[in-house]
Design a protein around this motif. Structure first.
Motif, PDB file in Angstrom:
ATOM      1  N   SER A 246      27.765  43.498   4.201  1.00  0.00           N
ATOM      2  CA  SER A 246      27.141  43.175   5.484  1.00  0.00           C
ATOM      3  C   SER A 246      27.483  41.746   5.888  1.00  0.00           C
ATOM      4  N   ASP A 247      27.927  40.944   4.893  1.00  0.00           N
ATOM      5  CA  ASP A 247      28.312  39.558   5.193  1.00  0.00           C
ATOM      6  C   ASP A 247      29.520  39.484   6.122  1.00  0.00           C
ATOM      7  N   GLY A 248      30.304  40.561   6.214  1.00  0.00           N
ATOM      8  CA  GLY A 248      31.509  40.522   7.052  1.00  0.00           C
ATOM      9  C   GLY A 248      31.279  40.947   8.488  1.00  0.00           C
ATOM     10  N   VAL A 249      30.120  41.550   8.768  1.00  0.00           N
ATOM     11  CA  VAL A 249      29.941  42.208  10.069  1.00  0.00           C
ATOM     12  C   VAL A 249      29.982  41.238  11.245  1.00  0.00           C
ATOM     13  N   SER A 250      29.233  40.153  11.154  1.00  0.00           N
ATOM     14  CA  SER A 250      29.107  39.344  12.372  1.00  0.00           C
ATOM     15  C   SER A 250      30.437  38.690  12.735  1.00  0.00           C
ATOM     16  N   ALA A 251      31.128  38.113  11.743  1.00  0.00           N
ATOM     17  CA  ALA A 251      32.415  37.489  12.060  1.00  0.00           C
ATOM     18  C   ALA A 251      33.474  38.540  12.389  1.00  0.00           C
ATOM     19  N   GLY A 252      33.433  39.672  11.691  1.00  0.00           N
ATOM     20  CA  GLY A 252      34.517  40.645  11.801  1.00  0.00           C
ATOM     21  C   GLY A 252      34.381  41.634  12.942  1.00  0.00           C
ATOM     22  N   ALA A 253      33.212  41.645  13.585  1.00  0.00           N
ATOM     23  CA  ALA A 253      33.032  42.588  14.688  1.00  0.00           C
ATOM     24  C   ALA A 253      32.533  41.888  15.950  1.00  0.00           C
ATOM     25  N   GLY A 254      32.203  40.597  15.837  1.00  0.00           N
ATOM     26  CA  GLY A 254      31.657  39.904  16.999  1.00  0.00           C
ATOM     27  C   GLY A 254      30.255  40.412  17.318  1.00  0.00           C
ATOM     28  N   PHE A 255      29.477  40.621  16.274  1.00  0.00           N
ATOM     29  CA  PHE A 255      28.141  41.202  16.433  1.00  0.00           C
ATOM     30  C   PHE A 255      27.160  40.289  15.707  1.00  0.00           C
ATOM     31  N   PRO A 256      26.184  39.714  16.418  1.00  0.00           N
ATOM     32  CA  PRO A 256      25.328  38.724  15.769  1.00  0.00           C
ATOM     33  C   PRO A 256      24.647  39.264  14.509  1.00  0.00           C
ATOM     34  N   ALA A 257      24.627  38.465  13.453  1.00  0.00           N
ATOM     35  CA  ALA A 257      23.997  38.899  12.200  1.00  0.00           C
ATOM     36  C   ALA A 257      22.548  39.312  12.438  1.00  0.00           C
ATOM     37  N   ARG A 258      21.881  38.632  13.357  1.00  0.00           N
ATOM     38  CA  ARG A 258      20.456  38.933  13.602  1.00  0.00           C
ATOM     39  C   ARG A 258      20.248  40.302  14.214  1.00  0.00           C
ATOM     40  N   TRP A 259      21.308  40.888  14.776  1.00  0.00           N
ATOM     41  CA  TRP A 259      21.166  42.204  15.404  1.00  0.00           C
ATOM     42  C   TRP A 259      21.381  43.352  14.423  1.00  0.00           C
ATOM     43  N   LEU A 260      21.728  43.037  13.221  1.00  0.00           N
ATOM     44  CA  LEU A 260      21.958  44.100  12.239  1.00  0.00           C
ATOM     45  C   LEU A 260      20.604  44.577  11.720  1.00  0.00           C
ATOM     46  N   ASP A 261      20.289  45.852  11.982  1.00  0.00           N
ATOM     47  CA  ASP A 261      18.942  46.333  11.674  1.00  0.00           C
ATOM     48  C   ASP A 261      18.807  46.954  10.295  1.00  0.00           C
ATOM     49  N   ARG A 262      19.834  47.659   9.870  1.00  0.00           N
ATOM     50  CA  ARG A 262      19.735  48.351   8.593  1.00  0.00           C
ATOM     51  C   ARG A 262      21.032  48.197   7.811  1.00  0.00           C
ATOM     52  N   VAL A 263      20.889  48.150   6.496  1.00  0.00           N
ATOM     53  CA  VAL A 263      22.064  48.026   5.626  1.00  0.00           C
ATOM     54  C   VAL A 263      21.923  49.068   4.513  1.00  0.00           C
ATOM     55  N   ILE A 264      22.949  49.874   4.362  1.00  0.00           N
ATOM     56  CA  ILE A 264      22.924  50.931   3.346  1.00  0.00           C
ATOM     57  C   ILE A 264      24.138  50.754   2.421  1.00  0.00           C
ATOM     58  N   GLY A 265      23.889  50.658   1.129  1.00  0.00           N
ATOM     59  CA  GLY A 265      24.978  50.570   0.156  1.00  0.00           C
ATOM     60  C   GLY A 265      25.397  51.965  -0.300  1.00  0.00           C
ATOM     61  N   ILE A 266      26.653  52.100  -0.647  1.00  0.00           N
ATOM     62  CA  ILE A 266      27.138  53.376  -1.195  1.00  0.00           C
ATOM     63  C   ILE A 266      27.662  53.105  -2.602  1.00  0.00           C
ATOM     64  N   ALA A 267      27.264  53.932  -3.544  1.00  0.00           N
ATOM     65  CA  ALA A 267      27.747  53.756  -4.916  1.00  0.00           C
ATOM     66  C   ALA A 267      27.856  55.114  -5.590  1.00  0.00           C
ATOM     67  N   LYS A 268      28.851  55.228  -6.459  1.00  0.00           N
ATOM     68  CA  LYS A 268      28.975  56.454  -7.235  1.00  0.00           C
ATOM     69  C   LYS A 268      27.916  56.488  -8.339  1.00  0.00           C
ATOM     70  N   ALA A 269      27.734  57.660  -8.908  1.00  0.00           N
ATOM     71  CA  ALA A 269      26.803  57.817 -10.034  1.00  0.00           C
ATOM     72  C   ALA A 269      27.398  57.232 -11.309  1.00  0.00           C
TER      73      ALA A 269
END
Ligand code: IMP
Length: 435
Positions: A246-269
């Protein structure tokens, strides 16, 4: 409706493509914000397999807008190859459902050659990159010598900047790497022609994504690679060259970090890793091979066999906290169907000291001795199960045990590559909707 970032919480290849494809049913925008064609996101629909490298995994849903953000390193050849491959298979792709940031940096032929040549120089210290030019492209971005997509659309500017870049890169290729130089006119011709094919897709994607969010549309951010390959927070130097969570979103998409509402991680078992670098819970024995064969753990981009091992609680707690995950999705649970005993890494020992939390740069992770705990396997095919209650007791016990150890809610399980091989848990709706 929220904005949601879905990121890989391990070393990549967690099955993000399938999950994004699934969540894209409800989204209007799906946005890639970092990485490039080093990624290989696999989506299987009705037995047909699609491997996406650059194009977001929402492309298989009509009506979704898929965005390649400014933080992505774009190889125009791969972009066009992928667009044409999808069109041949009947998927509609044009400037209305695929958008490309004018400010995204371009991967040129010299980046790929330098990527591969640098690996040869590194010898035993090699990273095991995908050879797709990712590192050299981001290096030029930071050095301010790179060219962006917008430059390809302006022949005069492209000539000026490529001429300056090639003067330096050709010296490097010939005098350091002992390779043939690249001809300016030929490269210019190739890349300005590619630029004219890209033109209908190009726009100010940051503004488009912000606008969608302001209109109340669900915007999904699709991470590539994994948190432990993050340039700042991963197992440096054995990492990729971007911020993968999620650290890459604001710089990499031009989307303010404060506007990110939810963060979901994906991991294998369990865990896998491609390329070099520390992997504390790697299994070098028969179980590692068994996981590889059961999970078909071969790179979607390079075909390389993946290194395989056990779920690592320390690594997972670290990457979920670092990226502020509200919940996570456990994928490939079915790959463990055939095991009598399933191991989980719950502690490290280094130089006589024990660690319960990820020690990061404080220790040499290749020196770690791992403490494992075990669970009994369920020895049942779970690939046809669609409801959590129908899972074998021992499978539920494994899921809930790992969830407790990690301390973050598992909101969904995946039990096979097909779109519908999903087991929702009650937390998902809450995680996505409670904004
Ligand atoms: P690069 O991103 O090609 O520079 O490679 C750097 C490291 O990241 C290598 O260890 C690659 O194997 C790894 N890597 C890059 N992309 C992916 C991916 O999509 N999945 C898993 N590993 C990746």
């Amino acid at each position: 409706m929220p904005s949601v970032c879905v990121f890989g919480a391990q070393w990549g290849d967690e099955g993000k493509g399938k999950i994004i494809d699934r969540l894209a049913q409800d989204a209007e925008f799906v946005v890639r914000y970092q990485g490039g064609a080093n990624a290989g996101h696999t989506v299987v629909v009705g037995g047909a397999k699609y491997v996406l490298h650059l194009i977001p995994s929402g492309i298989l849903h009509p009506g979704r807008v898929n965005v390649i953000g400014n933080g992505v390193a774009v190889d125009p050849l791969k972009f066009i190859e992928e667009v044409e491959g999808l069109r041949k298979r009947g998927v509609k792709v044009d400037g209305s459902n695929l958008r490309l940031a004018a400010g995204a940096h371009v991967i040129f032929e010299h980046h790929k050659r330098i990527d591969q040549a640098s690996e040869r120089w590194r010898g035993l210290g090699r990273i095991g990159t995908t050879g797709r030019g990712i590192g050299p492209c981001y290096a030029d971005k930071a050095a301010r010598t790179g060219l962006r997509v917008a430059d390809l659309l302006e022949p005069d500017r492209c000539r000026r900047r490529l001429q300056a870049a090639l003067a330096e890169k050709n010296a490097l290729l010939t005098q350091v790497h002992g390779e043939a130089p690249l001809a300016l006119e030929e490269q210019l011709d190739r890349y300005t022609n590619l630029g004219s094919v890209l033109r209908p897709f190009v726009g100010d994607t940051g503004a488009e994504v912000r606008d969608a969010y302001k209109r109340g549309k669900l915007v999904l951010f699709e991470g590539a690679q994994g948190a432990l390959l993050d340039i700042d927070h991963g197992t440096y130097p054995f990492v990729t060259s971007s911020n993968t969570g999620s650290d890459g979103v604001s710089a990499g998409a031009g989307f303010p970090a404060r506007w990110l509402d939810r963060v979901i991680g994906i991991a294998k078992a369990y865990c896998t890793r491609v390329g070099e670098g520390p992997f504390p819970s790697e299994d070098h024995g028969a179980d590692g091979v068994k996981i590889r064969e059961a999970g078909n753990e071969y790179g979607a981009t390079t075909g390389r066999p993946r290194r395989c091992g056990w779920f690592d609680v320390l690594a997972m707690r670290y990457s979920l906290e670092l990226n502020g995950a509200d919940g996570w999705i456990m994928t490939n649970l079915d790959v463990l169907d055939g095991f009598d005993e399933i191991r989980v890494a719950t502690g490290y020992e280094v130089a006589g000291r024990s660690y319960q939390e990820w020690p990061g740069a404080l220790v040499d992770l290749s020196e770690v001795r791992v403490r494992y705990e075990s669970a009994r396997g369920w020895k049942t095919d779970i690939t046809k199960i669609r409801s959590y209650d129908d899972l074998p007791e021992l499978a539920k016990r494994y899921v809930e045990w790992v969830e407790r150890l990690v301390g973050v809610k598992i909101v969904m399980l995946s039990v096979g590559p097909e779109r519908d091989q999903i087991i929702p848990r009650e937390g998902l709706a809450a995680a996505l909707a409670a904004v």
